[in-house]
Motif scaffolding. Structure first.
Motif, PDB file in Angstrom:
ATOM      1  N   VAL A  67       0.838  -1.204   0.000  1.00 55.78           N
ATOM      2  CA  VAL A  67       0.000   0.000   0.000  1.00 55.78           C
ATOM      3  C   VAL A  67       0.867   1.247   0.000  1.00 55.78           C
ATOM      4  O   VAL A  67       0.599   2.221  -0.721  1.00 55.78           O
ATOM      5  CB  VAL A  67      -0.943  -0.008   1.227  1.00 55.78           C
ATOM      6  N   LEU A  68       1.938   1.240   0.777  1.00 52.64           N
ATOM      7  CA  LEU A  68       2.839   2.394   0.840  1.00 52.64           C
ATOM      8  C   LEU A  68       3.494   2.648  -0.517  1.00 52.64           C
ATOM      9  O   LEU A  68       3.556   3.792  -0.995  1.00 52.64           O
ATOM     10  CB  LEU A  68       3.892   2.162   1.919  1.00 52.64           C
ATOM     11  N   VAL A  69       3.963   1.585  -1.161  1.00 52.34           N
ATOM     12  CA  VAL A  69       4.628   1.739  -2.457  1.00 52.34           C
ATOM     13  C   VAL A  69       3.647   2.246  -3.520  1.00 52.34           C
ATOM     14  O   VAL A  69       3.966   3.145  -4.310  1.00 52.34           O
ATOM     15  CB  VAL A  69       5.269   0.409  -2.890  1.00 52.34           C
ATOM     16  N   MET A  70       2.435   1.685  -3.551  1.00 56.18           N
ATOM     17  CA  MET A  70       1.453   2.125  -4.539  1.00 56.18           C
ATOM     18  C   MET A  70       1.047   3.574  -4.304  1.00 56.18           C
ATOM     19  O   MET A  70       0.843   4.341  -5.251  1.00 56.18           O
ATOM     20  CB  MET A  70       0.223   1.219  -4.485  1.00 56.18           C
ATOM     21  N   THR A  71       0.927   3.971  -3.044  1.00 58.14           N
ATOM     22  CA  THR A  71       0.588   5.364  -2.748  1.00 58.14           C
ATOM     23  C   THR A  71       1.687   6.310  -3.212  1.00 58.14           C
ATOM     24  O   THR A  71       1.416   7.373  -3.778  1.00 58.14           O
ATOM     25  CB  THR A  71       0.337   5.542  -1.243  1.00 58.14           C
ATOM     26  N   LEU A  72       2.926   5.924  -3.001  1.00 56.84           N
ATOM     27  CA  LEU A  72       4.052   6.745  -3.471  1.00 56.84           C
ATOM     28  C   LEU A  72       4.067   6.827  -4.995  1.00 56.84           C
ATOM     29  O   LEU A  72       4.369   7.883  -5.568  1.00 56.84           O
ATOM     30  CB  LEU A  72       5.374   6.175  -2.963  1.00 56.84           C
ATOM     31  N   LEU A  73       3.728   5.735  -5.664  1.00 55.02           N
ATOM     32  CA  LEU A  73       3.651   5.756  -7.121  1.00 55.02           C
ATOM     33  C   LEU A  73       2.559   6.705  -7.604  1.00 55.02           C
ATOM     34  O   LEU A  73       2.734   7.446  -8.581  1.00 55.02           O
ATOM     35  CB  LEU A  73       3.404   4.343  -7.659  1.00 55.02           C
ATOM     36  N   LEU A  74       1.420   6.698  -6.917  1.00 54.12           N
ATOM     37  CA  LEU A  74       0.333   7.609  -7.286  1.00 54.12           C
ATOM     38  C   LEU A  74       0.747   9.063  -7.058  1.00 54.12           C
ATOM     39  O   LEU A  74       0.357   9.955  -7.830  1.00 54.12           O
ATOM     40  CB  LEU A  74      -0.921   7.289  -6.480  1.00 54.12           C
ATOM     41  N   VAL A  75       1.512   9.307  -6.004  1.00 54.23           N
ATOM     42  CA  VAL A  75       2.005  10.668  -5.774  1.00 54.23           C
ATOM     43  C   VAL A  75       2.903  11.100  -6.923  1.00 54.23           C
ATOM     44  O   VAL A  75       2.825  12.240  -7.419  1.00 54.23           O
ATOM     45  CB  VAL A  75       2.758  10.736  -4.429  1.00 54.23           C
ATOM     46  N   LEU A  76       3.776  10.197  -7.372  1.00 58.71           N
ATOM     47  CA  LEU A  76       4.672  10.528  -8.485  1.00 58.71           C
ATOM     48  C   LEU A  76       3.896  10.784  -9.768  1.00 58.71           C
ATOM     49  O   LEU A  76       4.264  11.651 -10.565  1.00 58.71           O
ATOM     50  CB  LEU A  76       5.675   9.391  -8.694  1.00 58.71           C
ATOM     51  N   VAL A  77       2.810  10.051  -9.971  1.00 60.44           N
ATOM     52  CA  VAL A  77       2.072  10.162 -11.230  1.00 60.44           C
ATOM     53  C   VAL A  77       1.167  11.380 -11.237  1.00 60.44           C
ATOM     54  O   VAL A  77       1.035  12.062 -12.272  1.00 60.44           O
ATOM     55  CB  VAL A  77       1.251   8.876 -11.472  1.00 60.44           C
ATOM     56  N   PHE A  78       0.538  11.718 -10.098  1.00 65.92           N
ATOM     57  CA  PHE A  78      -0.484  12.767 -10.080  1.00 65.92           C
ATOM     58  C   PHE A  78      -0.018  14.046  -9.386  1.00 65.92           C
ATOM     59  O   PHE A  78      -0.176  15.138  -9.930  1.00 65.92           O
ATOM     60  CB  PHE A  78      -1.755  12.247  -9.389  1.00 65.92           C
TER      61      PHE A  78
END
Length: 370
Positions: A67-78
């Motif tokens: 969950v932490l990694v996916m949230t960080l990826l979403l931060v990078l994308v959006f």
């Protein structure tokens, strides 16, 4: 023993329905600020759920880390692109607003018209003749409209704050949905089954396929093309590369492609004499412009094949109805509705009877009835 049917209490029924309607409206009113953010989060989680499951397996089954990694990826994308966009808008609009508010804005000289082959000298001379005949009068008439237009753009840019709020809510809801995704999906399917038994459950599964098809086949392809195109613009030294990147994202979502933005940038580079970077951007644009022919079919096969006009209408209509967040939600809503409608229609077989034979049989039936 005679069973007597009790008469229906109409007042009780009406008051019960009214009470339920009031409760539903009140609940929607309370959660209204969170609806768009939750819908966006649901779209993102449904589209990336297979990736999340694979990531969880790679992280030794630790869901918290996934969950932490996916949230960080979403931060990078959006989040990071939005921050860059807001910063570019503020830096670029400051001098323009200052010039308009001070009244020092004047019509440009347009000396670059002389560089146009064959007709450049005539265009330059005609423009300066127009300025000599009444350039100040033209500017006096145009300035109020420029001020109003600038005010409208500034007001529209203010909506970016609301978009940022929805983006933050999307990140929060996405983390929660990743954490309890199976339970949420089971609850939604249970509710759909309560509404329409097995057909409701099947409708939810079709809706999930439509969401994944739009998110992967359209949004992801547009993001990849616009980001790569924006990197090319920034490396080539094109000014306002962030704004052009956002414009490319819009054109890619509308299925018009990134070349509508890249080609004018290439022409500008050659025109300004920077042929080296113009050639580099030309080659890079050929790669970025044809990338969707490879990426989109692969991604759409993971979801469901959808008509192009449906995606285009969803992007434009969503942008008008919901603002920038509608770029993502609009196509998803239309795609889900289309999949459900298509499944409902195809529950019965296609008509096989020849139209002429069918009309003739109807006429014969009418004559017999007479």
């Amino acid at each position: 023993m005679v069973n007597r049917h009790q008469p229906r209490d109409v007042a009780q029924i009406l008051l019960s329905v009214l009470f339920l309607a009031i409760m539903i409206i009140a609940c929607l009113w309370i959660v209204q600020p969170f609806i768009l953010g939750f819908a966006w989060a649901g779209t993102v989680v449904i589209a990336t759920w297979p990736l999340f499951i694979r990531l969880e397996r790679l992280l030794f089954g630790r869901r918290s880390l996934a969950v932490l990694v996916m949230t960080l990826l979403l931060v990078l994308v959006f989040v990071i692109p939005i921050a860059l966009l807001v910063n570019s808008l503020v830096d670029g609009s400051g001098p323009l607003i200052t010039s308009i508010s001070s009244g020092d804005m004047s019509l440009p000289d347009l000396a670059w018209l002389n560089d146009i082959p064959l007709v450049g000298d005539k265009l330059y001379a005609g423009w300066h003749n127009l300025l000599e005949m009444g350039g100040s009068a033209i500017m006096a008439k145009v300035r109020p409209y420029i001020g109003a237009t600038t005010t409208w753009f500034v007001g529209t840019a203010a909506h970016l704050g609301r978009f940022v709020v929805h983006c933050v809510l999307m990140l929060l809801f996405s983390a929660l949905l990743y954490w309890r995704g199976e339970q949420v999906a089971l609850g939604v399917r249970h509710f759909a089954t309560r509404l329409a038994s097995a057909r409701g459950d099947a409708a939810m599964l079709l809706a999930a396929q439509a969401v994944r098809a739009v998110a992967l086949g359209v949004v992801v392809t547009a993001l990849v093309q616009s980001v790569l195109g924006g990197i090319g613009l920034a490396i080539a030294g094109v000014p306002y590369a962030t704004l052009f990147t956002v414009l490319m994202l819009l054109t890619c979502l509308m299925q018009l492609g990134p070349l509508l933005v890249l080609v004018p940038a290439i022409i500008w580079l050659y025109w300004s004499g920077d042929t080296t970077w113009g050639t580099v951007l030309l080659v890079w644009s050929c790669v970025v412009g044809t990338m969707d022919n490879v990426i989109r079919p692969i991604l759409i096969r993971m979801g469901a094949d959808l008509p192009l006009i449906l995606i285009l209408s969803g992007v434009i209509g969503g942008l008008i109805a919901f603002g920038m967040i509608g770029l993502f939600i609009g196509p998803v809503l239309l795609a889900v509705s289309w999949r459900l409608f298509s499944a409902w229609v195809h529950e019965v077989p296609m008509p096989q009877t020849d139209p002429d034979v069918l009309l003739a049989s109807l006429n014969d039936t009418e004559e017999v009835n007479k």
